[in-house]
Design an enzyme around this catalytic site. Structure first.
Site, PDB file in Angstrom:
ATOM      1  CG  ASN A 117      -2.347   0.469   0.812  1.00  0.00           C
ATOM      2  OD1 ASN A 117      -2.495   1.387   0.016  1.00  0.00           O
ATOM      3  ND2 ASN A 117      -3.370  -0.136   1.379  1.00  0.00           N
ATOM      4  CG  HIS A 148      26.330   3.248   7.786  1.00  0.00           C
ATOM      5  ND1 HIS A 148      27.129   4.057   7.019  1.00  0.00           N
ATOM      6  CD2 HIS A 148      25.111   3.852   7.829  1.00  0.00           C
ATOM      7  CE1 HIS A 148      26.445   5.126   6.628  1.00  0.00           C
ATOM      8  NE2 HIS A 148      25.209   5.010   7.101  1.00  0.00           N
TER       9      HIS A 148
END
Length: 218
Positions: A117, A148
């Site tokens: 959605n 990271h």
């Protein structure tokens, strides 16, 4: 040959003629390697950034990007595919408006049937697989990488995500790297999924935990 198909016109195009972004659709259709290129459509407001080495494999699948519940929907959508990335579509799937979908270099995003959605954030750095009959609520984030590296961590920065068949994911859910969600599971609104979800279980909370077993839904 069907004369409509000869000119690149499908039934979906006819039904949604006024909503289609032909420029964005053509960019996507150019990198379709298997299946009919006319089974991928981008509605108006879709921005695509496609590396020429990226590929889309439709098979018998169909996908609409920037779908909407109302023709007055003003929100755009973004699809970004980096070098040698792949989008695999196995069935009929809709990505609704205000989505941010990115498939990074050498990564694979694989989708079955269902929809995600409004407001989806799907960032695929390695592999994300979404099964059949999967229904995903508003403002859901699915990301298979931390982005990271943590020095000293034994876990890689990116780990695959797998969402099984017949899964219902509520609004504002976050699904992180390395998670598998079992068939028939339900993820409650606002949950942060950091561990595997058993089949037919309902999970809720931050972090998500099992609150009900043997769940059936329709």
């Amino acid at each position: 040959m069907n004369p409509l198909r000869l000119f690149g016109i499908s039934k979906s195009m006819i039904k949604n003629w006024s909503q289609i972004s032909y420029r964005s659709s053509k960019k996507l259709q150019k990198i379709v390697k298997t299946g009919s290129p006319f089974n991928i459509l981008a509605f108006k407001g879709t921005v695509v950034s496609i590396d020429p080495t990226a590929s889309i494999e439709l098979g018998t699948g169909r996908v609409i990007i920037n779908d909407n519940w109302s023709s007055a929907d003003p929100f755009p959508a973004l699809l970004s595919m980096k070098a040698k990335s792949r989008l695999l579509v196995h069935d009929t799937f809709s990505i609704y408006s205000n989505a941010d979908i990115s498939i990074h270099e050498n990564a694979v995003l694989e989708i079955g049937s269902g929809f995600v959605n409004h407001g989806a954030r799907i960032h695929c750095f390695k592999n994300i697989k979404i099964g059949n009959r999967v229904y995903i609520g508003d403002d859901v984030a699915i990301r298979d990488s931390d982005g990271h590296e943590i020095i000293g961590s034994e876990k890689p920065s990116a780990m695959p995500i797998a969402i099984g068949d017949s899964v219902w994911i509520g609004a504002k859910v976050t699904i992180v790297k390395g998670v598998a969600i079992g068939e028939g599971a339900v993820v409650a609104t606002g949950a942060v999924v950091t561990k595997n979800v058993p089949p037919h279980a309902m999970v809720a909370g931050v972090p998500a935990r099992v609150v009900k077993e043997n769940v059936m839904w329709q």
